[in-house]
Design an enzyme around this catalytic site. Sequence first.
Site, short mmCIF file in Angstrom:
data_model
loop_
_atom_site.label_atom_id
_atom_site.label_comp_id
_atom_site.label_asym_id
_atom_site.label_seq_id
_atom_site.Cartn_x
_atom_site.Cartn_y
_atom_site.Cartn_z
N HIS A 74 0.83 -1.22 0.00
CA HIS A 74 0.00 0.00 0.00
C HIS A 74 0.87 1.28 0.00
O HIS A 74 2.05 1.21 -0.33
CB HIS A 74 -1.00 -0.06 1.16
CG HIS A 74 -1.61 -1.44 1.31
ND1 HIS A 74 -2.62 -1.89 0.49
CD2 HIS A 74 -1.30 -2.49 2.12
CE1 HIS A 74 -2.92 -3.15 0.82
NE2 HIS A 74 -2.13 -3.54 1.79
N GLU A 111 -1.76 0.07 8.19
CA GLU A 111 -0.93 -0.99 7.61
C GLU A 111 0.19 -0.41 6.75
O GLU A 111 1.32 -0.90 6.78
CB GLU A 111 -1.80 -1.92 6.77
CG GLU A 111 -1.00 -3.06 6.15
CD GLU A 111 -1.77 -3.85 5.11
OE1 GLU A 111 -2.98 -3.58 4.92
OE2 GLU A 111 -1.17 -4.71 4.45
N HIS A 166 3.14 -6.95 4.53
CA HIS A 166 1.75 -6.56 4.83
C HIS A 166 1.39 -6.96 6.26
O HIS A 166 2.09 -7.73 6.92
CB HIS A 166 0.78 -7.28 3.89
CG HIS A 166 0.85 -6.83 2.47
ND1 HIS A 166 -0.08 -6.00 1.90
CD2 HIS A 166 1.77 -7.08 1.51
CE1 HIS A 166 0.26 -5.75 0.64
NE2 HIS A 166 1.38 -6.41 0.38
N GLU A 244 2.06 -11.68 5.67
CA GLU A 244 1.05 -10.98 6.47
C GLU A 244 1.50 -11.17 7.91
O GLU A 244 1.40 -12.26 8.47
CB GLU A 244 -0.35 -11.58 6.25
CG GLU A 244 -0.88 -11.45 4.83
CD GLU A 244 -1.46 -10.06 4.52
OE1 GLU A 244 -1.42 -9.18 5.41
OE2 GLU A 244 -1.96 -9.87 3.39
ZN LIG Z 1 -1.87 -5.35 2.74
#
Ligand SMILES: [Zn+2]
Length: 280
Positions: A74, A111, A166, A244
């Site tokens: 992102h 995030e 992430h 993640e």
């Molecule tokens: Zn993400």
Amino acid sequence: LRRHRHRAAVVATALGLSALTACGGQNGSGTDPTEPAAPPTAGSAPGATGSPKTPESPRSGDLAGKRIVIDPGHNGRNAANPGYINRQVDIGNGRKACDTTGTSTNDGYAEHEFAWDVSSRLADVLRERGAKVRLTRPDNNGRGPCIDQRAAIGNEFEADAVVSVHADGAEPSAKGFHIIEPKAVAGVNEPIVEKSHRLGLALRDAFKAGTGRPYSTYRGTRAMDPRDDLGGLNLSKVPKVFIECGNMKNPEEARMFVKPDFRQAVAISLANGFAVYFRR
Ligand SMILES: [Zn+2]
């Protein structure tokens, strides 16, 4: 199901709503994400869930000269640029939004901020150990790049390995970390599947050993989740996985993410994982 969830996330993003899907949510809180982190407490410090072993201690030489791309998920201005991030791009087996806003903790730690901080720390550690490192974005104050461009950066750099950093946005009771590895798409990404799997296992084992965090309770098998719906993986021509690092909507993990000590432990763990991957 995933396609449906994805569409829901796009709609929610377009409406400015918070979407509770993997990396698809939006930071809708006004809380300042730069506020100082709480001091570490004994009960939740990295490694507090046991005494993690390092099965293979990496040597610095394993990283010397290796070309590594770090892709912080992102970007800080994605939410302010919906027209840019919602345009569709080719992902090898279909089309998908250029990028998403990412998720956040309920207190507003985003995030994108987490991903940028961990990636910067990881770049520092890898460079100290002699690796040649490139990041897919220069700071956390812009938009994108699109997911196809993120893959292209790794390809053009001729990276030996790529990690996309992430943190997830799942239901609050869900916790733990997982690796997303490329699932074979005929004629698209088959050459990188096996090496990416080995990279994923090395990063998974190092992350678990170095942070003491548990495998995901909600995705994958032993923290490995093969997917073919991510442009960043489908379009890569070099070994690549996503990590993640946990669930930002889980209260315990949310408290962890804001601690610089935890983010440093993540960075060191991932660097150790790369070293193990290259030694094998
Ligand atoms: Zn993400």
